[in-house]
Motif scaffolding. Structure first.
Motif, PDB file in Angstrom:
ATOM      1  N   LEU A  12      97.257 206.947  -4.358  1.00 20.99           N
ATOM      2  CA  LEU A  12      96.322 207.670  -5.210  1.00 20.99           C
ATOM      3  C   LEU A  12      95.599 206.666  -6.102  1.00 20.99           C
ATOM      4  O   LEU A  12      96.194 206.054  -6.981  1.00 20.99           O
ATOM      5  N   GLY A  13      94.305 206.501  -5.841  1.00 23.76           N
ATOM      6  CA  GLY A  13      93.502 205.506  -6.558  1.00 23.76           C
ATOM      7  C   GLY A  13      92.876 204.571  -5.552  1.00 23.76           C
ATOM      8  O   GLY A  13      93.473 204.262  -4.522  1.00 23.76           O
ATOM      9  N   GLY A  14      91.655 204.102  -5.858  1.00 23.27           N
ATOM     10  CA  GLY A  14      90.940 203.275  -4.894  1.00 23.27           C
ATOM     11  C   GLY A  14      90.579 201.905  -5.405  1.00 23.27           C
ATOM     12  O   GLY A  14      89.618 201.298  -4.948  1.00 23.27           O
ATOM     13  N   GLY A  15      91.354 201.398  -6.372  1.00 27.98           N
ATOM     14  CA  GLY A  15      91.054 200.090  -6.945  1.00 27.98           C
ATOM     15  C   GLY A  15      91.654 198.947  -6.155  1.00 27.98           C
ATOM     16  O   GLY A  15      92.022 199.091  -4.982  1.00 27.98           O
ATOM     17  N   VAL A  16      91.766 197.799  -6.834  1.00 31.52           N
ATOM     18  CA  VAL A  16      92.290 196.582  -6.202  1.00 31.52           C
ATOM     19  C   VAL A  16      93.667 196.835  -5.593  1.00 31.52           C
ATOM     20  O   VAL A  16      93.936 196.472  -4.439  1.00 31.52           O
ATOM     21  N   ALA A  17      94.558 197.466  -6.363  1.00 28.59           N
ATOM     22  CA  ALA A  17      95.935 197.668  -5.907  1.00 28.59           C
ATOM     23  C   ALA A  17      95.981 198.467  -4.610  1.00 28.59           C
ATOM     24  O   ALA A  17      96.804 198.200  -3.732  1.00 28.59           O
ATOM     25  N   ALA A  18      95.090 199.449  -4.478  1.00 27.71           N
ATOM     26  CA  ALA A  18      95.076 200.285  -3.263  1.00 27.71           C
ATOM     27  C   ALA A  18      94.776 199.443  -2.031  1.00 27.71           C
ATOM     28  O   ALA A  18      95.414 199.599  -0.979  1.00 27.71           O
ATOM     29  N   GLY A  19      93.812 198.535  -2.144  1.00 25.53           N
ATOM     30  CA  GLY A  19      93.461 197.683  -1.010  1.00 25.53           C
ATOM     31  C   GLY A  19      94.601 196.770  -0.592  1.00 25.53           C
ATOM     32  O   GLY A  19      94.891 196.609   0.600  1.00 25.53           O
ATOM     33  N   TYR A  20      95.283 196.182  -1.587  1.00 28.17           N
ATOM     34  CA  TYR A  20      96.394 195.269  -1.281  1.00 28.17           C
ATOM     35  C   TYR A  20      97.611 196.029  -0.752  1.00 28.17           C
ATOM     36  O   TYR A  20      98.331 195.532   0.119  1.00 28.17           O
ATOM     37  N   ALA A  21      97.809 197.246  -1.254  1.00 28.74           N
ATOM     38  CA  ALA A  21      98.910 198.077  -0.732  1.00 28.74           C
ATOM     39  C   ALA A  21      98.641 198.450   0.725  1.00 28.74           C
ATOM     40  O   ALA A  21      99.538 198.389   1.576  1.00 28.74           O
ATOM     41  N   ALA A  22      97.388 198.798   1.012  1.00 31.16           N
ATOM     42  CA  ALA A  22      97.028 199.165   2.396  1.00 31.16           C
ATOM     43  C   ALA A  22      97.248 197.990   3.344  1.00 31.16           C
ATOM     44  O   ALA A  22      97.770 198.154   4.451  1.00 31.16           O
ATOM     45  N   ARG A  23      96.852 196.798   2.897  1.00 28.05           N
ATOM     46  CA  ARG A  23      97.047 195.619   3.747  1.00 28.05           C
ATOM     47  C   ARG A  23      98.529 195.386   4.015  1.00 28.05           C
ATOM     48  O   ARG A  23      98.933 195.075   5.144  1.00 28.05           O
ATOM     49  N   GLU A  24      99.368 195.562   2.991  1.00 31.68           N
ATOM     50  CA  GLU A  24     100.809 195.352   3.166  1.00 31.68           C
ATOM     51  C   GLU A  24     101.403 196.414   4.080  1.00 31.68           C
ATOM     52  O   GLU A  24     102.249 196.113   4.930  1.00 31.68           O
ATOM     53  N   PHE A  25     100.957 197.667   3.945  1.00 36.59           N
ATOM     54  CA  PHE A  25     101.414 198.722   4.867  1.00 36.59           C
ATOM     55  C   PHE A  25     101.076 198.338   6.308  1.00 36.59           C
ATOM     56  O   PHE A  25     101.893 198.517   7.222  1.00 36.59           O
ATOM     57  N   ALA A  26      99.853 197.812   6.511  1.00 28.99           N
ATOM     58  CA  ALA A  26      99.443 197.417   7.866  1.00 28.99           C
ATOM     59  C   ALA A  26     100.338 196.295   8.397  1.00 28.99           C
ATOM     60  O   ALA A  26     100.765 196.319   9.557  1.00 28.99           O
ATOM     61  N   LYS A  27     100.642 195.325   7.523  1.00 28.28           N
ATOM     62  CA  LYS A  27     101.535 194.222   7.914  1.00 28.28           C
ATOM     63  C   LYS A  27     102.911 194.742   8.290  1.00 28.28           C
ATOM     64  O   LYS A  27     103.583 194.213   9.177  1.00 28.28           O
ATOM     65  N   GLN A  28     103.342 195.793   7.598  1.00 25.34           N
ATOM     66  CA  GLN A  28     104.675 196.359   7.814  1.00 25.34           C
ATOM     67  C   GLN A  28     104.700 197.340   8.991  1.00 25.34           C
ATOM     68  O   GLN A  28     105.709 197.979   9.253  1.00 25.34           O
ATOM     69  N   GLY A  29     103.554 197.500   9.650  1.00 25.09           N
ATOM     70  CA  GLY A  29     103.519 198.295  10.872  1.00 25.09           C
ATOM     71  C   GLY A  29     103.331 199.785  10.672  1.00 25.09           C
ATOM     72  O   GLY A  29     103.856 200.590  11.448  1.00 25.09           O
ATOM     73  N   VAL A  30     102.559 200.191   9.645  1.00 25.50           N
ATOM     74  CA  VAL A  30     102.302 201.619   9.437  1.00 25.50           C
ATOM     75  C   VAL A  30     101.585 202.182  10.674  1.00 25.50           C
ATOM     76  O   VAL A  30     100.744 201.520  11.276  1.00 25.50           O
ATOM     77  N   LYS A  31     101.944 203.392  11.052  1.00 22.35           N
ATOM     78  CA  LYS A  31     101.370 203.997  12.265  1.00 22.35           C
ATOM     79  C   LYS A  31     100.080 204.758  11.918  1.00 22.35           C
ATOM     80  O   LYS A  31      99.940 205.270  10.806  1.00 22.35           O
ATOM     81  N   PRO A  32      99.150 204.839  12.865  1.00 22.35           N
ATOM     82  CA  PRO A  32      97.921 205.603  12.622  1.00 22.35           C
ATOM     83  C   PRO A  32      98.227 207.025  12.158  1.00 22.35           C
ATOM     84  O   PRO A  32      99.126 207.681  12.705  1.00 22.35           O
ATOM     85  N   GLY A  33      97.505 207.463  11.125  1.00 23.66           N
ATOM     86  CA  GLY A  33      97.677 208.820  10.612  1.00 23.66           C
ATOM     87  C   GLY A  33      98.749 208.964   9.549  1.00 23.66           C
ATOM     88  O   GLY A  33      98.870 210.023   8.928  1.00 23.66           O
TER      89      GLY A  33
END
Length: 449
Positions: A12-33
């Motif tokens: 919840l929130g679209g600032g700097v932290a959101a972008g870095y959290a999303a990148r880390e989720f992707a690194k950790q193998g988050v699944k589409p959806g």
């Protein structure tokens, strides 16, 4: 009402932290959806510091998509397409007005509902210019109109919180070219904006109530340099007073700023920096709070299992000083986001990650100046080097000594290597036997640690 949309993880929130959290989720193998970012803003997460720096350059100004996260730390630039490719849903221009943590439900102003298994609160502060003045009364965006300041509704009285505000400022600067600008506030952003306006050939006046600029970090000795440097650049500084009213012309455009001390300043543009609080109002009474933020553990989990708080809103245990702190800075926003996501994924796997061990870090760049600070600015301050504002290449700094140890270091004009050295000192906290010797030794002391 349409059925609630469910996600395993919601940021919840679209600032700097959101972008870095999303990148880390992707690194950790988050699944589409599985993952969604819900943001009031109309664009994908971006590096906010650019708004008071590169965005305002007279030539070759920064523009999106150039500074989407995570370029600020030398990482990949996450364009909107990146989120699509990873199956991360960007739910933009969406304001959440109700959060029910018990039922794990978020409701938007358009009455859309979203449910989640794990929530990351990354709502930030109500104002990007939260450093500038000591008015901290509301959880909403704070404007002078909130306080009934006379004339505060005039055109070209501007704020800087997000990219929309930055666009309004750029438009005003173009419309009022070479005009008079008044910056209300002498903090972090006030200093950066004043420099940007001067670089754009504005006649700039800074007004702030404190005895010197940026008192939350600067000592009087440090501030004397920056005030002198700015004055030499032609920026007028008026201290010890505040704006109490504004005049406007027949078109409603601001023409003057009235000060409490009786002075009246001509103005074509006014930029106001008034403080904000962390945006926690959606969660009042649902989570433990401390230091004006949401209390978390060393993994950024709140008192509610499965709910995490990161960046500005988190009041977390700072291991180095053994106390709960809240930090408003982009460096912590990035690192806390990564820590929280690593902790979430480790917990799911029945594993653990090391506790967050943060060294406070702040920096700023304006004109040809560049400073960095690490550690804690408490105790006795020891100024070293040449802080003459007329010096061709100024290099100076300050140590802070508490209980016979160096706990904080500030350096203006340092090289990359020297900045690494002062960071090392702030973390190591070496003992100091002779303060006078330290003053003479200056940066050489840090090099020996």
């Amino acid at each position: 009402m349409a059925a609630a949309k469910h996600f395993t993880y919601v940021i919840l929130g679209g600032g700097v932290a959101a972008g870095y959290a999303a990148r880390e989720f992707a690194k950790q193998g988050v699944k589409p959806g599985e993952l969604a970012i819900i943001s009031k803003e109309s664009v994908a997460p971006y590096e906010r510091p650019a708004l008071s720096k590169g965005y305002l350059f007279p030539q070759n100004a920064a523009r999106l998509p150039g500074f989407h996260t995570c370029v600020g730390s030398g990482g990949e630039r996450l364009l909107p397409e990146w989120y699509s490719e990873k199956g991360i849903e960007l739910i933009l221009s969406t304001e959440i007005v109700k959060a029910d943590l018990a039922s794990k439900t978020l409701t938007s102003s358009a009455d859309a509902t979203f449910t989640y298994d794990t929530l990351l609160i990354a709502t930030g502060s109500s104002s990007y210019v939260a450093h500038v003045m000591n008015i901290c009364l509301l959880d909403q965006v704070i404007k002078l109109t909130d306080f009934g300041v006379q004339g505060a509704e005039a055109n070209d009285i501007l704020y800087l919180r997000d990219i929309e505000d930055a666009d309004k400022l750029v438009a005003a600067m173009q419309a009022k070219k070479d005009g008079k600008a008044v910056v209300v506030g002498g903090g972090y952003i006030g200093l950066e904006l004043s420099a940007a306006l001067k670089t754009n050939n504005f006649d700039v006046t800074m007004v702030y109530p404190e005895p010197w600029c940026m008192p939350r970090l600067f000592t009087s000795g440090l501030a004397a340099f920056y005030e002198g440097y700015y004055a030499n650049k032609g920026i007028h500084i008026i201290k010890g007073t505040v704006a109490v009213g504004f005049d406007a012309d027949a078109n409603g455009d601001v023409t003057a700023v009235k000060l409490k001390n009786g002075n009246v300043l001509e103005a074509d543009i006014v930029i106001v920096g008034v403080g904000g609080r962390p945006l926690t109002h959606l969660f009042k009474g649902q989570v433990a709070e401390e230091k004006g933020g949401i209390k978390t553990d060393a993994f950024f989990e709140t008192s509610v299992p499965g709910v995490y708080a990161i960046a500005d809103v988190a009041a977390f245990p700072m291991k180095l000083y053994n106390e709960i702190r809240r930090v408003e800075h982009v460096d912590h926003a990035r690192k806390s986001a990564e820590q929280a996501v690593k902790a979430i994924k480790a917990k799911e796997a029945g594993e653990s990650v090391p506790e967050y061990d943060y060294l406070p870090y702040f920096y700023s760049r304006s004109f040809d100046l560049s400073w960095q600070f690490y550690g804690d600015n408490v105790g006795e301050d020891v100024l070293f080097g040449d802080n003459d504002p007329t010096a061709a290449k100024p290099k100076f700094g300050s140590y802070w000594i508490k209980d016979g140890k160096v706990v904080g270091v500030f350096l203006e004009g340092g090289s990359a290597e020297e900045n690494q050295v002062i960071a090392k000192v702030a973390r190591a906290q070496p003992p100091v036997a002779d303060v006078e010797a330290l003053k003479k030794e200056g940066l050489d002391f840090a090099a020996k640690v």
